[in-house]
Design a protein around this motif. Sequence first.
Motif, PDB file in Angstrom:
ATOM      1  N   ALA A  18       0.855  -1.180   0.000  1.00 52.73           N
ATOM      2  CA  ALA A  18       0.000   0.000   0.000  1.00 52.73           C
ATOM      3  C   ALA A  18       0.890   1.228   0.000  1.00 52.73           C
ATOM      4  CB  ALA A  18      -0.916   0.005   1.222  1.00 52.73           C
ATOM      5  N   ASP A  19       0.393   2.272  -0.674  1.00 54.04           N
ATOM      6  CA  ASP A  19       1.072   3.558  -0.583  1.00 54.04           C
ATOM      7  C   ASP A  19       0.023   4.598  -0.199  1.00 54.04           C
ATOM      8  OD1 ASP A  19      -0.272   4.306  -2.950  1.00 54.04           O
ATOM      9  OD2 ASP A  19       1.503   4.149  -4.209  1.00 54.04           O
ATOM     10  N   ALA A  20       0.269   5.856  -0.464  1.00 51.20           N
ATOM     11  CA  ALA A  20      -0.634   6.914  -0.009  1.00 51.20           C
ATOM     12  C   ALA A  20      -2.070   6.737  -0.491  1.00 51.20           C
ATOM     13  CB  ALA A  20      -0.090   8.275  -0.460  1.00 51.20           C
ATOM     14  N   LYS A  21      -2.252   6.281  -1.755  1.00 47.39           N
ATOM     15  CA  LYS A  21      -3.590   6.219  -2.334  1.00 47.39           C
ATOM     16  C   LYS A  21      -3.964   4.865  -2.919  1.00 47.39           C
ATOM     17  CE  LYS A  21      -3.300  11.059  -3.781  1.00 47.39           C
ATOM     18  NZ  LYS A  21      -3.369  11.973  -4.940  1.00 47.39           N
ATOM     19  N   LYS A  22      -3.039   3.919  -2.954  1.00 50.34           N
ATOM     20  CA  LYS A  22      -3.293   2.636  -3.629  1.00 50.34           C
ATOM     21  C   LYS A  22      -3.014   1.465  -2.709  1.00 50.34           C
ATOM     22  CE  LYS A  22      -0.384   3.759  -6.718  1.00 50.34           C
ATOM     23  NZ  LYS A  22       0.498   4.259  -7.711  1.00 50.34           N
ATOM     24  N   ALA A  23      -3.700   0.361  -2.998  1.00 55.03           N
ATOM     25  CA  ALA A  23      -3.453  -0.906  -2.307  1.00 55.03           C
ATOM     26  C   ALA A  23      -3.388  -2.008  -3.352  1.00 55.03           C
ATOM     27  CB  ALA A  23      -4.555  -1.203  -1.297  1.00 55.03           C
ATOM     28  N   ALA A  76      -7.747   9.853  -3.468  1.00 55.97           N
ATOM     29  CA  ALA A  76      -7.482  10.604  -2.243  1.00 55.97           C
ATOM     30  C   ALA A  76      -6.585   9.768  -1.346  1.00 55.97           C
ATOM     31  CB  ALA A  76      -8.802  10.908  -1.525  1.00 55.97           C
ATOM     32  N   PRO A  77      -5.748  10.421  -0.556  1.00 56.73           N
ATOM     33  CA  PRO A  77      -4.894   9.658   0.355  1.00 56.73           C
ATOM     34  C   PRO A  77      -5.711   8.877   1.392  1.00 56.73           C
ATOM     35  CG  PRO A  77      -4.139  11.930   0.185  1.00 56.73           C
ATOM     36  CD  PRO A  77      -5.478  11.861  -0.496  1.00 56.73           C
ATOM     37  N   PHE A  78      -5.203   7.700   1.735  1.00 60.86           N
ATOM     38  CA  PHE A  78      -5.788   6.955   2.845  1.00 60.86           C
ATOM     39  C   PHE A  78      -5.558   7.748   4.129  1.00 60.86           C
ATOM     40  CE2 PHE A  78      -4.592   3.144   0.212  1.00 60.86           C
ATOM     41  CZ  PHE A  78      -5.841   2.529   0.161  1.00 60.86           C
ATOM     42  N   PRO A  79      -6.472   7.671   5.083  1.00 60.36           N
ATOM     43  CA  PRO A  79      -6.142   8.181   6.417  1.00 60.36           C
ATOM     44  C   PRO A  79      -4.949   7.371   6.949  1.00 60.36           C
ATOM     45  CG  PRO A  79      -8.502   7.743   6.231  1.00 60.36           C
ATOM     46  CD  PRO A  79      -7.850   7.171   5.006  1.00 60.36           C
ATOM     47  N   ASP A  80      -4.133   8.012   7.761  1.00 64.74           N
ATOM     48  CA  ASP A  80      -2.928   7.348   8.275  1.00 64.74           C
ATOM     49  C   ASP A  80      -3.239   6.001   8.915  1.00 64.74           C
ATOM     50  OD1 ASP A  80      -1.345   9.428   7.396  1.00 64.74           O
ATOM     51  OD2 ASP A  80      -1.206  10.387   9.373  1.00 64.74           O
ATOM     52  N   VAL A  81      -4.306   5.931   9.720  1.00 65.62           N
ATOM     53  CA  VAL A  81      -4.623   4.690  10.426  1.00 65.62           C
ATOM     54  C   VAL A  81      -4.927   3.552   9.448  1.00 65.62           C
ATOM     55  CG1 VAL A  81      -7.096   5.205  10.749  1.00 65.62           C
ATOM     56  CG2 VAL A  81      -5.913   3.699  12.349  1.00 65.62           C
ATOM     57  N   ILE A  82      -5.590   3.841   8.333  1.00 66.82           N
ATOM     58  CA  ILE A  82      -5.896   2.808   7.335  1.00 66.82           C
ATOM     59  C   ILE A  82      -4.623   2.398   6.600  1.00 66.82           C
ATOM     60  CG2 ILE A  82      -7.167   2.273   5.216  1.00 66.82           C
ATOM     61  CD1 ILE A  82      -9.021   2.504   7.632  1.00 66.82           C
ATOM     62  N   ARG A  83      -3.834   3.377   6.162  1.00 64.85           N
ATOM     63  CA  ARG A  83      -2.593   3.055   5.449  1.00 64.85           C
ATOM     64  C   ARG A  83      -1.653   2.255   6.341  1.00 64.85           C
ATOM     65  NH1 ARG A  83       1.566   5.493   6.054  1.00 64.85           N
ATOM     66  NH2 ARG A  83       0.675   7.529   6.529  1.00 64.85           N
ATOM     67  N   GLU A  84      -1.560   2.632   7.600  1.00 65.98           N
ATOM     68  CA  GLU A  84      -0.702   1.903   8.542  1.00 65.98           C
ATOM     69  C   GLU A  84      -1.213   0.480   8.749  1.00 65.98           C
ATOM     70  OE1 GLU A  84      -0.608   4.507  11.938  1.00 65.98           O
ATOM     71  OE2 GLU A  84       0.606   5.988  10.851  1.00 65.98           O
ATOM     72  N   ARG A  85      -2.520   0.303   8.812  1.00 72.57           N
ATOM     73  CA  ARG A  85      -3.093  -1.039   8.969  1.00 72.57           C
ATOM     74  C   ARG A  85      -2.770  -1.894   7.744  1.00 72.57           C
ATOM     75  NH1 ARG A  85      -8.590  -0.020  10.266  1.00 72.57           N
ATOM     76  NH2 ARG A  85      -7.806   0.464  12.317  1.00 72.57           N
ATOM     77  N   LEU A  86      -2.965  -1.337   6.549  1.00 78.64           N
ATOM     78  CA  LEU A  86      -2.646  -2.064   5.321  1.00 78.64           C
ATOM     79  C   LEU A  86      -1.156  -2.418   5.272  1.00 78.64           C
ATOM     80  CD1 LEU A  86      -4.773   0.016   2.803  1.00 78.64           C
ATOM     81  CD2 LEU A  86      -5.171  -2.378   3.436  1.00 78.64           C
ATOM     82  N   LEU A 121      -5.085  -7.782  -7.484  1.00 82.23           N
ATOM     83  CA  LEU A 121      -5.837  -6.559  -7.738  1.00 82.23           C
ATOM     84  C   LEU A 121      -5.061  -5.326  -7.315  1.00 82.23           C
ATOM     85  CD1 LEU A 121      -8.276  -8.645  -6.108  1.00 82.23           C
ATOM     86  CD2 LEU A 121      -9.341  -7.306  -7.902  1.00 82.23           C
ATOM     87  N   LEU A 122      -5.282  -4.261  -8.050  1.00 84.10           N
ATOM     88  CA  LEU A 122      -4.787  -2.944  -7.686  1.00 84.10           C
ATOM     89  C   LEU A 122      -6.013  -2.082  -7.466  1.00 84.10           C
ATOM     90  CD1 LEU A 122      -2.425  -0.949  -7.314  1.00 84.10           C
ATOM     91  CD2 LEU A 122      -2.674  -0.415  -9.758  1.00 84.10           C
ATOM     92  N   ALA A 123      -6.085  -1.432  -6.319  1.00 88.05           N
ATOM     93  CA  ALA A 123      -7.229  -0.597  -5.994  1.00 88.05           C
ATOM     94  C   ALA A 123      -6.748   0.790  -5.588  1.00 88.05           C
ATOM     95  CB  ALA A 123      -8.037  -1.230  -4.867  1.00 88.05           C
ATOM     96  N   VAL A 124      -7.592   1.768  -5.852  1.00 84.31           N
ATOM     97  CA  VAL A 124      -7.303   3.162  -5.530  1.00 84.31           C
ATOM     98  C   VAL A 124      -8.333   3.646  -4.522  1.00 84.31           C
ATOM     99  CG1 VAL A 124      -7.171   5.508  -6.475  1.00 84.31           C
ATOM    100  CG2 VAL A 124      -6.278   3.587  -7.790  1.00 84.31           C
ATOM    101  N   HIS A 125      -7.867   4.391  -3.536  1.00 86.15           N
ATOM    102  CA  HIS A 125      -8.744   5.005  -2.541  1.00 86.15           C
ATOM    103  C   HIS A 125      -9.319   6.272  -3.184  1.00 86.15           C
ATOM    104  CE1 HIS A 125      -9.454   7.341   1.285  1.00 86.15           C
ATOM    105  NE2 HIS A 125     -10.050   6.195   1.554  1.00 86.15           N
ATOM    106  N   VAL A 126     -10.652   6.316  -3.309  1.00 89.63           N
ATOM    107  CA  VAL A 126     -11.311   7.385  -4.059  1.00 89.63           C
ATOM    108  C   VAL A 126     -12.243   8.190  -3.165  1.00 89.63           C
ATOM    109  CG1 VAL A 126     -12.954   7.833  -5.947  1.00 89.63           C
ATOM    110  CG2 VAL A 126     -11.174   6.100  -6.225  1.00 89.63           C
ATOM    111  N   ASP A 127     -12.138   9.513  -3.295  1.00 91.23           N
ATOM    112  CA  ASP A 127     -13.114  10.424  -2.710  1.00 91.23           C
ATOM    113  C   ASP A 127     -14.264  10.482  -3.696  1.00 91.23           C
ATOM    114  OD1 ASP A 127     -14.671  12.740  -2.196  1.00 91.23           O
ATOM    115  OD2 ASP A 127     -12.985  13.708  -1.190  1.00 91.23           O
ATOM    116  N   GLN A 128     -15.390   9.882  -3.339  1.00 89.48           N
ATOM    117  CA  GLN A 128     -16.499   9.732  -4.271  1.00 89.48           C
ATOM    118  C   GLN A 128     -17.133  11.071  -4.647  1.00 89.48           C
ATOM    119  OE1 GLN A 128     -18.432   6.671  -1.807  1.00 89.48           O
ATOM    120  NE2 GLN A 128     -18.177   5.299  -3.549  1.00 89.48           N
TER     121      GLN A 128
END
Length: 155
Positions: A78-83, A124-134, A111-118
């Motif tokens: 995972a990076d700032a916006k992708k998993a 959009a960047p993942f919140p830190d807690v989500i990115r850290e969890r991933l 799979l490659l997925a992007v975190h999207v602000d709908q």
Amino acid sequence: MHRTVRPEWIDYNGHMSEAFYVLVFGYATDAMMIETGLHSSYRESTGCSLYTVEAHIRYLRDVAEGAHLAVRTRILGADAKKARFAHELYVVGEADAAPAPDAAPVATTELLAVHVDQKAGRAAPFPDVIRERLTALTEEPPAWAGRSIAPVPAS
């Protein structure tokens, strides 16, 4: 994540249709999102979600009606916006059984997925807690991950 192959999932060749492999993998992605905090409450409160932008599926063995399925999910990065993640689909002996340690998957997907602000309609960047969890859940990719479809040789 577990499922049982339903009669309507069987195609004209007598085994699970390719569309239903995608369905089962989609359920596994939903489960992964719940486990990593990207659940319905998160989506409702932030207006953000995970969108799949690329997928590579390998159909390795036929699956019969009534087969019990189990999916193993791996976060590959995972990076700032992708998993990047992968699912491995197994046929198991009982509805809630885990695959045997030496079992071979019947199908895989990467799979490659992007975190999207709908609302904004863009990544959009993942919140830190989500990115850290991933990131904390990240595993080594399986040997099959990262491959592409080989070109057909010219005749």
